[in-house]
Design an enzyme around this catalytic site. Structure first.
Site, short mmCIF file in Angstrom:
data_model
loop_
_atom_site.label_atom_id
_atom_site.label_comp_id
_atom_site.label_asym_id
_atom_site.label_seq_id
_atom_site.Cartn_x
_atom_site.Cartn_y
_atom_site.Cartn_z
N HIS A 104 0.80 -1.22 0.00
CA HIS A 104 0.00 0.00 0.00
C HIS A 104 0.83 1.27 0.00
CE1 HIS A 104 -4.26 0.95 -0.13
NE2 HIS A 104 -4.42 -0.36 -0.13
N ASP A 166 -6.78 5.11 9.10
CA ASP A 166 -8.11 5.26 8.51
C ASP A 166 -8.54 3.98 7.79
OD1 ASP A 166 -8.01 7.83 9.37
OD2 ASP A 166 -7.73 8.73 7.39
N GLU A 282 -10.91 14.25 13.31
CA GLU A 282 -10.27 14.48 12.01
C GLU A 282 -10.93 15.68 11.34
OE1 GLU A 282 -9.59 11.35 9.20
OE2 GLU A 282 -8.39 10.14 10.57
#
Ligand code: ZME
Length: 522
Positions: A104, A166, A282
């Site tokens: 990723h 996240d 956030e």
């Protein structure tokens, strides 16, 4: 066992002969390297078929491509030690090694040009939840494990980690090599602040357990160490009683200064040390251009007035908070939340609340992923830029970057995250680099390039970095990407000397994670 290895070696030899007629191999991949690799007891786990090679040549970013000589799919952690020890002690040709989880990374950080990519996922899942008087609950997990699996396993025991990313389809080793940040970081610190112990295979092929008490230098180097000192094969992670549900709230601001003051208040020491404080803070930049990435949170009946507000103002700011609760706290959660949010200065009538399951909340980006996959917009280039911006300059950053560069270019697709965190929840002994102010913001441009045309985003990223440099805004990149040693020295600042010193102790032959481009500048 020996029979197996012989068979496997034999298979690999045949594949090799076939391969060399099929693909154009790099000069470094001499027969002698393969011959040596084949003589190792891990020969059966080494793969050079085109599919294995091409899988290990790309990452989520789809921007860089580096072709490895081979892929190792270890059966046991010690297989990795065998490979690294070979590379360190015996290999006549310099052989670089990269640990890869789900790939990723966005700039080839898990690649190894002409080296060996270790596909960590072959090690599988093994999760042990324990309890001790001194630590309370903790879990031992493999570096290759996905956080979603760690969550699922720990929940069976009524406990869970406290600090998240996240997106949960990332490996433990991958996030701990960077920091692991999300809306919980302001209160619990990044994921690297919630680790008790690790097993690490160093660049000399040694298999060591490290903690603040045992091999502390290795422990602190590896956390946020960008894969430069060792491969994490096990981590012991702090747990706490798990919540069941989540009050999930978004509030809209048109005024940046009100947005910023409220966000900073919500993460302040005073607020976070209240027993009943928020668990997650956030924020996002809302624009008409990227409304696909934020609109789905809101109900169909609220969407029109949001779109009309964002059209009127061009730029809106959204604070997103969450409060976790369970059976014990469900009778008071609404009142507690109301107290916390009562004096905020969002646009009147622009507060939106949802009540969702704990896993649904933590796994919220997965839902977005499935939608994007459906639309063919997941496996596209991701020219992402993540920055830590000191609080003292965030207003200048808003003016120069959001109101000027971003609006003028008008190319932003995908979420733009912005939220503050507290420096005192980070441990300066660790390799991770943050600004040296008490409060700093993370700003993430999570661009998706649906048309495969990532260069224009890259130009915008460069312009943002140039603006910061020209105006003396001392930003630090998170998930950093640099190509020169000078830039890396600047990135690490006062930590560079220690980082280098640790490199020469734990990976003196500069074998590990070459895709970071930190030490391999010849
Ligand atoms: C490509 C994509 C990223 C779709 C959703 N996201 C995200 N949304 C919210 N927070 C994120 C995120 N990716 C990382 N953090």
């Amino acid at each position: 066992m020996a029979q197996n290895h012989l068979m496997a070696s034999h298979c690999m030899t045949i594949t090799l002969i076939l391969m060399s007629t099929l693909v154009c191999q790099s000069k470094l991949l001499t027969d002698s390297l393969y011959h040596e690799l084949l003589s190792l007891p891990i020969a059966g786990d080494l793969h050079i078929d085109p599919e294995s090679i091409s899988e290990a040549s790309v990452d989520y970013g789809l921007i860089v491509r580096e072709i490895p000589a081979a892929v190792l799919r270890p059966s046991y952690p010690k297989d990795i030690a065998t490979l690294v020890a070979f590379a360190y002690n015996e290999s006549a040709i310099p052989l670089t090694i990269s640990a890869r989880g789900c790939g990723h990374s966005v700039r080839g950080q898990a690649m190894a040009h002409d080296g060996v990519v270790v596909d960590m996922t072959s090690l599988g899942n093994k999760t042990t939840v324990s309890w001790s008087q001194s630590l309370g609950h903790y879990v031992d997990v493999g570096g290759q494990q996905l956080w979603i699996d760690v969550l699922e396993e720990t929940l069976k025991h009524g406990v869970a980690p406290v600090s998240w990313t996240d997106y949960l389809y990332l490996t433990v080793g991958g996030t701990l090599s960077n920091a692991g940040i999300s809306g919980e970081t302001f209160r619990y610190g990044p994921q690297i602040s919630n680790v008790y112990e690790m097993d690490v295979i160093t660049g000399t092929g040694h298999f060591l357990t490290c903690s603040p008490h045992k091999n502390p230098k290795l422990f602190y180097s590896v956390l946020g160490g960008l894969g430069q000192f060792g491969i994490i094969t096990r981590a012991r992670i702090a747990l706490a009683p798990a919540s069941k549900r989540v009050k999930w709230v978004r509030m809209i601001y048109s005024d940046f200064s009100a947005f910023m003051m409220d966000q900073e208040r919500l993460i302040s020491r005073h607020e976070r040390e209240q027993d009943e404080s928020l668990d997650y803070v956030e924020g996002q930049l809302l624009m008409r251009r990227n409304s696909d990435s934020w609109i789905s949170f809101f109900s169909l009946s609220d969407q029109p007035r949001l779109l009309s507000l964002v059209t009127e103002h061009e730029l809106l700011y959204c604070i997103e908070v969450a409060k976790y609760y369970d059976e014990r706290t469900q009778s008071t959660v609404d009142k507690d939340l109301e107290m916390i949010l009562k004096d905020l200065s969002h646009v009147p009538e622009f507060m939106f609340e949802k009540d969702v399951g704990y896993v649904d909340f933590l796994n919220r980006v997965r839902a977005e992923e499935l939608v994007l996959r459906e639309q063919g917009l997941w496996n596209v280039p991701h020219p992402w830029l993540n920055l830590f911006v000191p609080k003292s300059r965030i207003t200048d950053f808003n003016t120069g970057v959001f109101q000027n560069i971003v609006l003028r270019k008008n190319i932003t697709t995908g979420p733009v995250l912005i939220y503050p965190m507290n420096n005192d929840k980070w441990d300066d002994r660790m390799s991770a680099v943050i600004p040296d102010e008490d409060v700093f913001y993370t700003v993430g441009f999570l661009h998706s390039s649906g048309f495969g045309d990532w260069q224009e985003f890259d130009l915008q990223n460069k312009e943002v970095l140039l603006f910061c440099k020209a105006n003396g805004i001392k930003v630090k990149q998170y998930l950093p990407h640099y190509s020169t040693e000078r830039e890396w020295m600047q990135h690490f600042g006062p930590k560079w000397r220690i980082f280098q010193e640790n490199k020469s102790q734990f990976d003196p032959k500069i074998l590990l994670s070459p895709g970071q481009n930190i030490f391999n500048h010849n």
